[in-house]
Design a protein around this motif. Structure first.
Motif, PDB file in Angstrom:
ATOM      1  N   ASP A 365       1.125  -7.120  -0.887  1.00 39.62           N
ATOM      2  CA  ASP A 365       0.616  -6.936  -2.254  1.00 39.62           C
ATOM      3  C   ASP A 365       0.420  -5.680  -2.700  1.00 39.62           C
ATOM      4  O   ASP A 365       0.923  -4.918  -3.758  1.00 39.62           O
ATOM      5  N   SER A 366      -0.516  -4.867  -1.894  1.00 37.56           N
ATOM      6  CA  SER A 366      -0.831  -3.375  -2.030  1.00 37.56           C
ATOM      7  C   SER A 366       0.294  -2.555  -2.039  1.00 37.56           C
ATOM      8  O   SER A 366       0.569  -1.465  -2.635  1.00 37.56           O
ATOM      9  N   HIS A 367       1.038  -2.756  -1.042  1.00 37.98           N
ATOM     10  CA  HIS A 367       2.227  -1.811  -0.873  1.00 37.98           C
ATOM     11  C   HIS A 367       3.288  -1.890  -2.043  1.00 37.98           C
ATOM     12  O   HIS A 367       3.571  -0.918  -2.500  1.00 37.98           O
ATOM     13  N   SER A 578       9.070 -14.577   2.647  1.00 35.75           N
ATOM     14  CA  SER A 578       9.299 -14.903   1.488  1.00 35.75           C
ATOM     15  C   SER A 578       8.602 -14.563   0.333  1.00 35.75           C
ATOM     16  O   SER A 578       9.021 -14.170  -0.621  1.00 35.75           O
ATOM     17  N   SER A 579       7.151 -14.620   0.536  1.00 35.62           N
ATOM     18  CA  SER A 579       6.423 -14.094  -0.685  1.00 35.62           C
ATOM     19  C   SER A 579       6.867 -12.342  -0.700  1.00 35.62           C
ATOM     20  O   SER A 579       6.649 -11.910  -1.639  1.00 35.62           O
ATOM     21  N   GLN A 583       7.895 -10.411  -4.141  1.00 30.32           N
ATOM     22  CA  GLN A 583       7.475  -9.135  -4.680  1.00 30.32           C
ATOM     23  C   GLN A 583       8.451  -8.275  -4.843  1.00 30.32           C
ATOM     24  O   GLN A 583       8.350  -7.476  -5.683  1.00 30.32           O
ATOM     25  N   MET A 584       9.444  -8.165  -3.921  1.00 38.23           N
ATOM     26  CA  MET A 584      10.533  -7.053  -4.046  1.00 38.23           C
ATOM     27  C   MET A 584      11.279  -7.178  -5.191  1.00 38.23           C
ATOM     28  O   MET A 584      11.835  -6.337  -5.668  1.00 38.23           O
ATOM     29  N   LYS A 585      11.165  -8.456  -5.678  1.00 35.73           N
ATOM     30  CA  LYS A 585      12.152  -8.750  -6.790  1.00 35.73           C
ATOM     31  C   LYS A 585      11.586  -8.312  -8.112  1.00 35.73           C
ATOM     32  O   LYS A 585      12.201  -7.558  -9.012  1.00 35.73           O
ATOM     33  N   GLN A 586      10.018  -8.144  -8.206  1.00 29.07           N
ATOM     34  CA  GLN A 586       9.531  -7.330  -9.196  1.00 29.07           C
ATOM     35  C   GLN A 586       9.837  -5.876  -9.303  1.00 29.07           C
ATOM     36  O   GLN A 586      10.050  -5.503 -10.236  1.00 29.07           O
ATOM     37  N   LEU A 587       9.994  -5.398  -7.925  1.00 26.06           N
ATOM     38  CA  LEU A 587      10.244  -3.795  -7.899  1.00 26.06           C
ATOM     39  C   LEU A 587      11.627  -3.595  -8.332  1.00 26.06           C
ATOM     40  O   LEU A 587      12.030  -2.550  -9.025  1.00 26.06           O
ATOM     41  N   SER A 588      12.751  -4.590  -7.998  1.00 28.13           N
ATOM     42  CA  SER A 588      14.034  -4.579  -8.442  1.00 28.13           C
ATOM     43  C   SER A 588      14.058  -4.835  -9.995  1.00 28.13           C
ATOM     44  O   SER A 588      14.904  -3.989 -10.539  1.00 28.13           O
TER      45      SER A 588
END
Length: 801
Positions: A365-367, A578-579, A583-588
């Motif tokens: 989450d932090s990263h 998976s989580s 979170q990478m989808k939010q970055l995308s």
């Protein structure tokens, strides 16, 4: 090789010289000379010489000095010895050439040449007008470049030469050998401050303060306050100095002390108030920041933003970013970008580097949050008109690749690592595609990071090959760091043949440069050999090191080859891949927003139509406060109230806005004040033409009207005051505790990480992609709203709790 401009100038001067010689010869033959050498008729020569002077001198340097030299020549040429071909023409041309050389050195910030030519410039008396100021400005910029760019042994010597020259200039000013120029004096104080010459700077200021207004003004006071603040003068004395400056210039006193909230005549318009010096405000603001007076510093920033919402000097924002915690620095950076103020690249990079370093690699989450924040910073900087550079790309790409260094990634199976590598690569490709629109490409450090993190930690030899190929396509040649990175990646891949090949390539390229592997290289080899099963190869590769590395060191490396130190894995948490991918989808999604808004490569964004991620933490509210209540308080504090009689402000004449020492304009800049009234004929409804629409209100380069920008800034400053209050209280408590325990005080950022505000999701670009009235639900306005009494307390209008 001469530059085209220099060749043209040289050719023109040669042409003037040849024409001058021919014309003088023809004139002597046509008009004749008396036996005593005086000319019979000097009219044609006198007129032509004036034309030459007007062309060659006035257009080049615009100085009456050349006319004085020509007049002196006219007086001398009628004397008996003047019948010979006068040498004055050549002297004039030499004079012009000297001035061109001197000015060109100033323009090129060639401070060594400027210092060399300066004695001759004084002798020729050319340091008039703005030339002295520009000379000192050149030396100041030269000092900054030396400090920023040079890391060799000559750095200290160059700084000492610049300080010595600045001291020579200040002494000449004190002796009266140079004309006073307050801008030059300001730069001299800055040179002493930035060069570490405390004694020289203070001595010069103590002399300046006793002089008249030709030598000292509000800007010079501001520069002196900064100088003294950096060298430890107590804040109480600096505040007194600030008040002394205002008392010395009464017009400024009225402007500064008119209202604690900096009431302006018309919040919708650009204003210009006589007596306001942003340099003076910057000086006392800097002093307050350096002494930990965050509340007073933010109130000074609030004043600057109220007066000049789009012209506040970048240095003021940079001071907060340098001195305040990261969560405050982020919002100050966003404040500047929203107003269209382009901060120096070094300032933007400091924020990016701080965000990357703030990521907790044990927390996905932090990263990912840090990555989203970095992307927001880049987008806001670009939207404000900032220029992207390879260093920006490198910071982003390196941070992206570090996703493969999160705790627990090493324990993932091959399929999961492949999915994570693929997702990260997609984000990198999209980022590079966006940056390429602005002509920016990654540097070699980005590819080195890809090799280690995606190729090594991601267990993909193909990535290493592709990265090297792509770097070559961008004309980036592998360097020593690249070859070290390949050795590291080869070890992580568990390929002993690849380790041997990579090491041999590294040694070979060193030999081509007549160099040899050093201790850090051998340490990398040992670690890679242990990881890749190439112990036997490394044993042999260590043999050359025994000839020039101490025996105990080489023996230690051999011991580590056969008895590697196992890393402690017990503290690492299992990674939910998976989580992490979610979170990478939010970055995308954030990348998709940037992609959509930059597809046409705009130089600036219209932030009036966008919600920006202005803050990092969401502050808890002590009680609710509606937007209507906030607006009512804003109007109460920032507009004229019936009980307040302040006619001075509306009646103050306009004058030049004093700028900071970073200004590079030849004249001080003035904010444009667009017309706000339109004449409309109202005599007859039937006969009058349709009334003209009112002119659009002035706005920032980012699309926000001044009225809207001032209101948004006021709300954001309220948030900053609350956040600074929390940060200062937490840090002061930690310092007190350390003192009581007899230990060294902790660093501020370390304290703030331990006393973090309640964890809430970061609201990034994709969370604020619309302006459909949902901003309150998304929490953006809610975190900026504070109850009335809390705002008054934070602004020092009520008793402090």
């Amino acid at each position: 090789m001469l530059s085209p401009a220099l060749r043209r100038a040289h050719g023109q001067l040669q042409g003037h010289r040849q024409w001058l010689t021919a014309f003088a010869s023809e004139t002597r033959q046509a008009s004749g000379f008396r036996a005593n050498g005086s000319s019979i008729s000097s009219g044609p020569w006198r007129q032509s010489s004036r034309n030459i002077s007007a062309t060659a001198c006035v257009s080049s340097i615009r100085s009456n000095f050349y006319w004085r030299k020509r007049q002196q020549y006219e007086l001398n040429r009628n004397q008996p010895q003047a019948y010979k071909r006068p040498e004055t023409a050549d002297v004039d041309i030499e004079f012009i050439e000297f001035n061109n050389d001197f000015r060109e050195a100033i323009n090129d910030v060639d401070f060594k040449t400027v210092i060399k030519l300066f004695p001759e410039a004084r002798k020729r008396q050319v340091l008039t007008g703005t030339l002295l100021w520009r000379t000192v400005q050149c030396v100041h910029e030269g000092l900054r470049r030396v400090k920023r760019d040079r890391e060799d042994d000559g750095r200290r010597e160059a700084i000492e030469d610049l300080i010595a020259f600045a001291e020579q200039l200040s002494n000449a000013v004190r002796k009266g050998d140079l004309e006073p120029d307050r801008r030059a004096h300001l730069h001299l104080l800055a040179i002493f401050k930035e060069g570490g010459a405390q004694a020289q700077g203070i001595a010069f200021w103590e002399w300046l303060e006793e002089q008249d207004e030709r030598y000292v003004g509000l800007d010079v006071y501001g520069g002196a306050i900064e100088l003294l603040a950096i060298y430890g003068t107590p804040l109480r004395e600096l505040e007194q100095m600030y008040e002394r400056a205002l008392q010395r210039f009464p017009a400024s006193f009225n402007a500064y002390h008119l209202s604690p909230e900096a009431v302006v005549p018309d919040r919708e318009q650009a204003i210009e108030i006589k007596g306001i010096s942003m340099m003076l405000l910057q000086g006392i603001l800097t002093a307050r920041l350096l002494r930990g007076e965050s509340q007073k510093a933010y109130l000074a920033l609030d004043t600057a933003l109220r007066l000049y919402p789009t012209l506040t000097p970048p240095r003021i924002f940079a001071m907060f970013i340098e001195e305040r915690p990261l969560n405050e620095a982020y919002t100050v950076f966003a404040l500047a970008c929203r107003a269209g103020v382009v901060l120096p690249f070094d300032t933007a990079r400091k924020v990016l580097t701080g965000l990357r370093a703030s990521a907790d690699m044990s927390s996905p989450d932090s990263h990912i949050t840090a990555l989203r924040q970095m992307l927001s910073v880049v987008y806001m900087y670009l939207g404000a008109g900032g220029s992207l550079t390879s260093n920006v790309v490198n910071e982003i790409i390196i941070a992206f690749t570090q996703t493969l260094r999160l705790d627990g990634v090493a324990d993932l199976d091959v399929k999961q690592k492949k999915m994570l590598v693929s997702t990260t690569l997609d984000a990198i490709r999209k980022t590079l595609e966006i940056f390429a629109r602005y002509g920016t490409k990654p540097g070699l450090s980005a590819f080195n990071s890809i090799i280690v993190n995606l190729g090594g930690h991601g267990q993909s030899k193909k990535i290493v090959t592709v990265a090297l190929r792509d770097a070559q396509a961008l004309l980036l040649r592998p360097n020593h760091v690249t070859r070290r990175s390949i050795v590291v990646a080869a070890g992580m891949l568990g390929d002993k043949d690849y380790v041997a090949q990579a090491w041999q390539d590294l040694v070979y390229n060193l030999e081509l440069q007549s160099k040899r592997a050093e201790l850090p290289d051998y340490n990398i080899l040992v670690k890679a050999a242990n990881a890749g099963g190439a112990v036997d190869f490394a044993e042999q590769a260590l043999e050359p090191a025994m000839k020039y590395i101490p025996q105990e060191v080489t023996q230690s490396m051999r011991d580590r080859l056969h008895n590697p130190v196992e890393e402690d894995q017990s503290s690492k948490n299992a990674l939910d891949v998976s989580s992490l991918l979610e979170q990478m989808k939010q970055l995308s999604a954030d990348l998709a927003v940037v992609d959509d808004r930059t597809v046409d490569r705009p130089t600036t964004q219209n932030f009036a139509e966008q919600l920006l991620p202005m803050t990092i933490p969401l502050l808890p509210l002590q009680q609710s406060g509606s937007e209507q209540e906030q607006k009512a308080l804003y109007d109460e504090l920032t507009t004229e109230q019936p009980a307040v009689d302040t006619p001075e402000l509306a009646g103050l004449p306009t004058d030049a806005l004093s700028t900071s020492e970073d200004s590079r304009a030849d004249s001080e800049s003035k904010p444009d004040i667009p017309a706000t009234k339109t004449s409309v004929n109202t005599d007859s409804e039937s006969d009058s033409p349709d009334p003209l629409p009112p002119p659009a209100p002035p706005a920032s380069s980012t699309g926000l009207t001044f009225g809207s920008l001032r209101h948004e800034n006021w709300k954001t400053i309220n948030y900053m005051l609350a956040l600074a209050d929390h940060n200062d209280n937490a840090y002061n408590a930690a310092v007190d505790q350390a003192i009581n325990a007899g230990i060294a005080p902790p660093k501020r950022e370390a304290v703030l990480r331990r006393t973090a505000l309640p964890e809430k999701p970061y609201l990034g670009l994709s969370d604020m992609a619309t302006t459909d009235g949902e901003s309150e639900d998304k929490g953006y306005d809610a975190q900026l709203r504070r109850p009335r009494q809390e705002i008054l307390r934070l602004r020092g209008r009520t008793a402090t709790k």
